[in-house]
Write a protein that holds these residues in place. Sequence first.
Motif, mmCIF file in Angstrom:
data_model
loop_
_atom_site.group_PDB
_atom_site.id
_atom_site.type_symbol
_atom_site.label_atom_id
_atom_site.label_comp_id
_atom_site.label_asym_id
_atom_site.label_seq_id
_atom_site.Cartn_x
_atom_site.Cartn_y
_atom_site.Cartn_z
ATOM 1 N N SER A 268 0.820 -1.212 0.000
ATOM 2 C CA SER A 268 0.000 0.000 0.000
ATOM 3 C C SER A 268 0.850 1.257 0.000
ATOM 4 O O SER A 268 0.487 2.265 -0.615
ATOM 5 N N ALA A 269 2.002 1.232 0.679
ATOM 6 C CA ALA A 269 2.870 2.411 0.716
ATOM 7 C C ALA A 269 3.423 2.713 -0.674
ATOM 8 O O ALA A 269 3.521 3.884 -1.081
ATOM 9 N N ALA A 273 2.706 6.144 -2.726
ATOM 10 C CA ALA A 273 3.803 6.989 -3.197
ATOM 11 C C ALA A 273 3.699 7.216 -4.708
ATOM 12 O O ALA A 273 3.918 8.330 -5.204
ATOM 13 N N ALA A 274 3.362 6.154 -5.450
ATOM 14 C CA ALA A 274 3.212 6.298 -6.900
ATOM 15 C C ALA A 274 2.034 7.207 -7.238
ATOM 16 O O ALA A 274 2.103 8.001 -8.182
ATOM 17 N N ALA A 275 0.968 7.110 -6.458
ATOM 18 C CA ALA A 275 -0.193 7.968 -6.694
ATOM 19 C C ALA A 275 0.151 9.431 -6.456
ATOM 20 O O ALA A 275 -0.229 10.318 -7.239
ATOM 21 N N GLU A 276 0.898 9.699 -5.403
ATOM 22 C CA GLU A 276 1.294 11.081 -5.113
ATOM 23 C C GLU A 276 2.229 11.617 -6.196
ATOM 24 O O GLU A 276 2.144 12.788 -6.587
ATOM 25 N N PRO A 282 -4.603 5.674 -6.024
ATOM 26 C CA PRO A 282 -3.917 4.395 -5.766
ATOM 27 C C PRO A 282 -4.616 3.196 -6.402
ATOM 28 O O PRO A 282 -3.975 2.167 -6.629
ATOM 29 N N SER A 283 -5.908 3.329 -6.682
ATOM 30 C CA SER A 283 -6.636 2.216 -7.300
ATOM 31 C C SER A 283 -6.834 2.405 -8.801
ATOM 32 O O SER A 283 -7.622 1.690 -9.422
ATOM 33 N N SER A 284 -6.100 3.334 -9.395
ATOM 34 C CA SER A 284 -6.277 3.612 -10.819
ATOM 35 C C SER A 284 -5.754 2.449 -11.668
ATOM 36 O O SER A 284 -4.775 1.787 -11.317
ATOM 37 N N PRO A 285 -6.386 2.176 -12.816
ATOM 38 C CA PRO A 285 -5.913 1.119 -13.710
ATOM 39 C C PRO A 285 -4.465 1.322 -14.144
ATOM 40 O O PRO A 285 -3.730 0.343 -14.326
ATOM 41 N N ALA A 286 -4.035 2.573 -14.297
ATOM 42 C CA ALA A 286 -2.667 2.822 -14.750
ATOM 43 C C ALA A 286 -1.651 2.226 -13.786
ATOM 44 O O ALA A 286 -0.674 1.585 -14.202
ATOM 45 N N LEU A 287 -1.865 2.424 -12.478
ATOM 46 C CA LEU A 287 -0.927 1.903 -11.484
ATOM 47 C C LEU A 287 -1.088 0.398 -11.300
ATOM 48 O O LEU A 287 -0.091 -0.332 -11.199
ATOM 49 N N HIS A 321 -6.601 -6.626 -8.518
ATOM 50 C CA HIS A 321 -6.805 -6.022 -9.828
ATOM 51 C C HIS A 321 -8.237 -6.285 -10.294
ATOM 52 O O HIS A 321 -8.758 -7.402 -10.124
ATOM 53 N N PRO A 322 -8.906 -5.283 -10.867
ATOM 54 C CA PRO A 322 -10.298 -5.479 -11.322
ATOM 55 C C PRO A 322 -10.468 -6.638 -12.297
ATOM 56 O O PRO A 322 -11.539 -7.238 -12.370
ATOM 57 N N ARG A 323 -9.421 -6.951 -13.062
ATOM 58 C CA ARG A 323 -9.505 -8.057 -14.019
ATOM 59 C C ARG A 323 -8.823 -9.314 -13.502
ATOM 60 O O ARG A 323 -8.474 -10.220 -14.264
ATOM 61 N N GLY A 324 -8.648 -9.370 -12.184
ATOM 62 C CA GLY A 324 -8.085 -10.568 -11.583
ATOM 63 C C GLY A 324 -6.671 -10.842 -12.040
ATOM 64 O O GLY A 324 -5.850 -9.928 -12.177
ATOM 65 N N LEU A 325 -6.375 -12.114 -12.316
ATOM 66 C CA LEU A 325 -5.023 -12.510 -12.709
ATOM 67 C C LEU A 325 -4.720 -12.270 -14.185
ATOM 68 O O LEU A 325 -3.573 -12.440 -14.603
#
Length: 376
Positions: A268-269, A273-276, A282-287, A321-325
Motif C-alpha cells: 500500500s505504501a 507513493a506512486a499515486a502522489e 492508488p486504485s487507478s488502472p494505470a498503477l 486487480h479489477p480483471r483478476g489474474l
Amino acid sequence: MGPSAAVVPAALRVGTSPAAVVFARVRVGGPVTRDLLADSAELSSATVNRQVHALIDAGLVVERPDLVDAGGIGRPKVPLTLNRDGLAVAAMHIGARRTLLAVADLSGRALYSHAVLTPAGEAADAVGELAHALAELVARFSGRRFLWAGVAVGGDVDETTGTVDHPVRGWRGAPVGKIVQEVLGLPVSVCEHVQAMAAAELVLAPSREAGRSSMYWYARETVGMALTLDGHVHVPSTGAGTVAHIPVQAPRFADEPGPVGLQQVIGSAALAAAAERTGFSPSSPALLDERARALGEAIAAIGDAVNPDTIIVAGDAFADHPRGLAPVQAAFDAARHLPHRLELTPTRFGLGVQEAAAVVVALSVLYADPLVAMTG
C-alpha cells in the motif's frame, strides 16, 4: 500439553513413514475402516493395524462405533477418525501490519481466528503481547488438549532457534520461538511465511495435478517466493531467499529513470507513493496495470530458470486487480521464453491463506511423523 516444550523446526513436507501415511489417509478419507486404509495406503494389513493401534494409543485417532453401518454383512467394521474434538493446535501469522491468531483441530480446520494489529515497538514486547493474546484464545478452548504452536512470519527465520530478523518491523534476532514457547508452554515451530503458504498448498490442500515441482509467489505488503520439490518445501540452511530486488520496469513507481526492485511496486505504501508522484488514484488502472506487468515479468524471469510444473500465486497484489489474474498472466506469457504455456494458479485458500500458513506450521511436525512428534 504434548511432548516436552521446545522450539522445533517445522517439517514442511508430506510424511512418508507408515504412521504418517496412515494418519494422512484417516485425515483425508475419514471416517474410514482398517481394511479400506490398507487398500488406499498401499501398506499391508498388519502394518496398518500396528500404526492404527499406535495412533489410537497416542490419542491422535479414535474409533467411532457410533458410525458402524448397521446394515453391513459380516463382522461390523468400526470406522476411524481423527481426534478432532479432543486435540488442537495454536497458530499465528505475524504480518507487517496485522497479525492473525488461530486455533485449529488436527484436520487443519480453524475453530476460531481473528486479526489484531501487529504491535509497534521493541520485538520482545510486540511478540510477548501477541503470544499472550494467543494464550487468551487458547484458554477459551479449555476442554481441548493443545499439542503444538506454530508461527509464520516474514523476514529471515532461523527455524532451529526460532529467532527472526524482520526488516519491515525493524526486528533483529527477535526470539519469537522462545517467547511463544514460554507463554504457551507448548512446543513451537517458527517458519518463514511464504514457505509456510507453500506447505499449506502441499499438505493441507494437495492437488493431484500439482506435479513434482511448484513455485509459490506471495505479494501483499512484501513479496516472496518458495519452491516445492518432490513432496517437500525447499528450506535452505541459510534461510529463505529473496525476490524483492528483481529489477522490473515500472516508471510510475520509480523516483528516477531506470528499473526498480520488485518490492518497490508492492504494498500500500508503494501505491500511495506512486499515486502522489503521478497524480493518479492508488486504485487507478494505470498503477494496477503497471504493478501487474511487473509481477508477471518477474515471475517469468524466475519461472524460466526454475521451470516448475505449476506456479501458485497469492496476496492482494494479485487479487486486487479489477480483471483478476488476467493482466499478470498476459505479462507472464509475453515475457516467458519456454515453449509450453503455464497457467498461473490462484491459491486454494483465498483470503484465508495467512490462516492456512500459520496452521500448517503448527501441524507440520505432527503430519510429517505423528508418533515421533508425540513422544519427542
